[in-house]
Design an enzyme around this catalytic site. Structure first.
Site, mmCIF file in Angstrom:
data_model
loop_
_atom_site.group_PDB
_atom_site.id
_atom_site.type_symbol
_atom_site.label_atom_id
_atom_site.label_comp_id
_atom_site.label_asym_id
_atom_site.label_seq_id
_atom_site.Cartn_x
_atom_site.Cartn_y
_atom_site.Cartn_z
ATOM 1 N N GLY A 1 18.004 -14.518 13.081
ATOM 2 C CA GLY A 1 17.806 -15.321 14.273
ATOM 3 C C GLY A 1 16.388 -15.743 14.564
ATOM 4 O O GLY A 1 16.111 -16.241 15.657
ATOM 5 N N ASP A 2 15.471 -15.590 13.587
ATOM 6 C CA ASP A 2 14.069 -15.881 13.872
ATOM 7 C C ASP A 2 13.596 -17.237 13.344
ATOM 8 O O ASP A 2 12.424 -17.583 13.477
ATOM 9 C CB ASP A 2 13.166 -14.786 13.312
ATOM 10 C CG ASP A 2 13.182 -14.726 11.784
ATOM 11 O OD1 ASP A 2 14.024 -15.410 11.151
ATOM 12 O OD2 ASP A 2 12.366 -13.975 11.218
ATOM 13 N N HIS B 1 8.671 2.597 -3.731
ATOM 14 C CA HIS B 1 8.595 2.285 -2.306
ATOM 15 C C HIS B 1 9.383 3.292 -1.477
ATOM 16 O O HIS B 1 9.739 3.019 -0.331
ATOM 17 C CB HIS B 1 9.128 0.876 -2.030
ATOM 18 C CG HIS B 1 8.289 -0.204 -2.614
ATOM 19 N ND1 HIS B 1 8.369 -0.569 -3.933
ATOM 20 C CD2 HIS B 1 7.334 -0.997 -2.059
ATOM 21 C CE1 HIS B 1 7.506 -1.553 -4.167
ATOM 22 N NE2 HIS B 1 6.870 -1.827 -3.054
ATOM 23 N N LYS C 1 4.530 -6.954 -9.970
ATOM 24 C CA LYS C 1 5.659 -6.033 -10.079
ATOM 25 C C LYS C 1 6.923 -6.728 -9.596
ATOM 26 O O LYS C 1 6.892 -7.501 -8.632
ATOM 27 C CB LYS C 1 5.415 -4.770 -9.246
ATOM 28 C CG LYS C 1 4.187 -3.982 -9.661
ATOM 29 C CD LYS C 1 4.092 -2.651 -8.944
ATOM 30 C CE LYS C 1 4.064 -2.776 -7.443
ATOM 31 N NZ LYS C 1 2.935 -3.592 -6.939
ATOM 32 N N SER D 1 0.849 -1.191 0.000
ATOM 33 C CA SER D 1 0.000 0.000 0.000
ATOM 34 C C SER D 1 0.890 1.248 0.000
ATOM 35 O O SER D 1 2.106 1.164 0.110
ATOM 36 C CB SER D 1 -0.919 -0.024 1.215
ATOM 37 O OG SER D 1 -1.802 -1.131 1.154
ATOM 38 N N GLY D 2 0.247 2.395 -0.124
ATOM 39 C CA GLY D 2 0.992 3.638 -0.233
ATOM 40 C C GLY D 2 1.168 4.100 -1.662
ATOM 41 O O GLY D 2 1.705 5.175 -1.915
ATOM 42 N N HIS D 3 0.685 3.264 -2.624
ATOM 43 C CA HIS D 3 0.808 3.605 -4.046
ATOM 44 C C HIS D 3 -0.529 4.017 -4.649
ATOM 45 O O HIS D 3 -0.683 4.041 -5.871
ATOM 46 C CB HIS D 3 1.340 2.407 -4.833
ATOM 47 C CG HIS D 3 2.586 1.821 -4.285
ATOM 48 N ND1 HIS D 3 3.705 2.568 -4.036
ATOM 49 C CD2 HIS D 3 2.895 0.549 -3.907
ATOM 50 C CE1 HIS D 3 4.659 1.783 -3.553
ATOM 51 N NE2 HIS D 3 4.183 0.564 -3.440
ATOM 52 N N THR E 1 20.716 -23.785 1.153
ATOM 53 C CA THR E 1 19.327 -23.596 1.547
ATOM 54 C C THR E 1 18.731 -24.959 1.880
ATOM 55 O O THR E 1 19.415 -25.990 1.810
ATOM 56 C CB THR E 1 18.494 -22.964 0.417
ATOM 57 O OG1 THR E 1 18.323 -23.922 -0.645
ATOM 58 C CG2 THR E 1 19.160 -21.701 -0.126
#
Length: 548
Positions: free
Chosen positions: A392-393, A216, A102, A52-54, A479
């Site tokens: 670290g999460d 952004h 996008k 949002s913000g666009h 990975t």
């Protein structure tokens, strides 16, 4: 920005739906918007979205002749894959759905995860990747150009083509052509206001201009001394023309970034058209206004599109949305959404989904419980490993997802289906949804063939393929793919073989250099220790061996 509530995105969407009650419908959980009407010839749903913000992008372009659904994220943040998945299921027609995405990492990954989920449901999905920003066209980065102003052009042209009954593959091909024929560049004289601090997000020295900003609020790669107005326009136009060879007529889109007045934008347009005319270019279509904002940034973007035969008709085709200039005269026959039979409904009537709730004790219950216990035992180790090269999460994400899965199992959902739902719908970031894809594929295989080692092998292989399609990782990139590839072959020799292969592969990541994921940004850190994600996933196969 004083005129905002404590939940600005949800409130704004509620306001949009209230202001245009005959055009759009707001869905709250998860959050997305759909069109209340669609052309009777449309066979494929069009879904777009992003941070949002666009505004008015993307919600303002939902309606007749354009998007079937828009999926909003938080300000400048990607929407969650669950939102995209739900919106796509709601509007996918008999020909499926096309995602207009996008080229920002969060958007790309979350739309790709949603596409994997839709494909597993039997819904056809195609994608158009929009990457038009010349300021980020360097060959030194693998991420490619950002998606910016050309998004509006793609959404309008594909909306008209969808109304003519184009298939998903035809729309994807047309979209790719429009993107390839479009380029954008943006400049700013003042940053947007940071919503958390109330201050400018960055500062410019007097007389400076930021050349090549993103939508952004990103700074450009360089600040320049502010040139004369005509010189600036000439530089911008020439940079776009240099990237758009050809002689076709042009569509010109002059876009405000939030705080630029229409008076200024019309000055820009006049100078742009004069420069194009002097360069021997002809303009056949134009759009001037603030349609892709960066909150309240002072600046503008310029988009040029080479119009291939027939595209001008799509651009001028009728549409009726909250924000795009209305051209409703001569609109084809229209249906309301209560008359639409979506692809999801068609699939549901043909077969039951593989993750339907079942009685306790179904496939994978014991594995998920044991996996949760192993994660608790190894939580501190996983956290330490992730802190070496990430934030670290990872241990928290695994623990939280499995806690949610155990709760769902108490509500009579089978273990693997519960883990699928918990990780796909509830765990943030990228690691959670990627693990959700793995659980989804293993769940499907085990449900179809029983909890055999062969079923686990097939599900692991299919889950690995899905994760690679979404994230692009290859063996050797440090990975979870480094664990899944060898483990996918081993379980056919028994669960113990699978667990052994997974443990060995996880340990071997200690000698690899990260090429994907967050760890790739801190090259060298964590070297000599195994990847946290690889270790965590290896414990799933240990759990399967211990209870299998």
């Amino acid at each position: 920005m004083p005129f905002l509530t404590s939940s600005p995105v949800k409130t704004a969407l509620r306001g949009l739906a209230a202001a245009h009650p005959d055009v759009v419908a707001l869905h709250h959980d998860p959050l997305y918007l759909t069109s209340r009407q669609y052309a009777s010839g449309r066979r494929v749903g069009l879904v777009s979205g992003g941070g949002s913000g666009h505004e008015p992008l993307h919600a303002g372009f939902v309606g007749l002749g354009m998007l079937d659904a828009a999926v909003p994220g938080a300000v400048f943040a990607s929407p969650h894959n669950t939102q995209i998945y739900a919106a796509s299921r709601a509007v996918a027609g008999p020909g499926g759905v096309v995602h207009l995405v996008k080229n920002y990492t969060g958007d790309v990954i979350n739309f790709a995860i949603a596409a994997e989920r839709l494909a597993a449901d039997g819904i056809d999905v195609a994608r158009v990747l929009i990457d038009d920003d010349v300021a980020t066209g360097s060959e030194d980065t693998a991420t490619g150009r950002r998606g910016t102003g050309a998004t509006v052009v793609v959404e309008k042209i594909l909306g008209a083509a969808a109304d003519e009954g184009f298939s998903a593959s035809e729309l994807a091909e047309l979209g790719a052509d429009v993107v390839a024929s479009s380029r954008s560049v943006a400049v700013a004289s003042r940053a947007h206001t940071d919503l958390h601090t109330g201050e400018d997000a960055f500062t410019l020295e007097p007389g400076q201009l930021e050349y090549g900003v993103g939508i952004h609020g990103e700074r450009a790669a360089r600040s320049i001394a502010r040139p004369d107005f005509e010189e600036l326009i000439g530089t911008m136009v020439d940079s776009l023309l240099g990237d758009l060879p050809g002689t076709e007529d042009l569509l010109v889109f002059v876009n405000g970034l939030g705080a630029t007045t229409q008076l200024e934008l019309l000055n820009v347009y006049a100078a742009v058209e004069e420069h194009l005319t002097a360069a021997g270019q002809r303009v056949s279509a134009r759009l001037v206004g603030s349609y892709v904002a960066a909150l309240d940034m002072s600046g503008f973007s310029l988009t040029l599109t080479r119009l291939r035969p027939g595209w001008i008709d799509y651009w001028n085709a009728p549409s009726a949305t909250p924000a795009f200039p209305t051209t409703s005269a001569g609109f084809p026959s229209v249906l309301d959404t209560t008359q639409r039979v979506t692809a999801a409904e068609a699939v549901s009537s043909a077969r039951q989904p593989h993750d339907a709730s079942r009685a306790p004790g179904g496939p994978g219950d014991a594995v998920v419980r044991r996996f949760a216990a192993l994660i608790e035992e190894h939580y501190e180790e996983l956290t330490r490993l992730d802190q070496l090269a990430g934030d670290g999460d990872f241990g928290d994400n695994l623990r939280g997802g499995l806690h949610e899965a155990l709760q769902l199992m108490e509500e009579h959902k089978t273990g693997l289906a519960a883990a699928e739902s918990a990780f796909l719908d509830g765990v943030g970031g990228t690691s959670g949804p990627l693990l959700g894809l793995l659980f989804a594929r293993i769940n499907a295989a085990v449900t179809d063939d029983g909890g055999t080692a062969d079923a686990w092998a097939r599900g692991t292989a299919e889950g690995c393929d899905a994760i690679q399609r979404v994230g692009g990782a290859e063996p050797g990139d440090r990975t979870i793919v480094d664990v899944l590839v060898p483990t996918a072959q081993a379980p056919s020799n028994g669960f113990e073989a699978g667990a052994h292969a997974a443990a060995e592969a996880a340990a071997a990541t200690a000698s690899l250099q990260a090429k994907r994921g967050r760890a790739s940004y801190v090259s060298g850190r964590g070297e000599g220790a195994p990847d946290a994600g690889a270790v965590g996933v290896s414990l799933l196969f240990r759990a399967a061996a211990e209870v299998g």
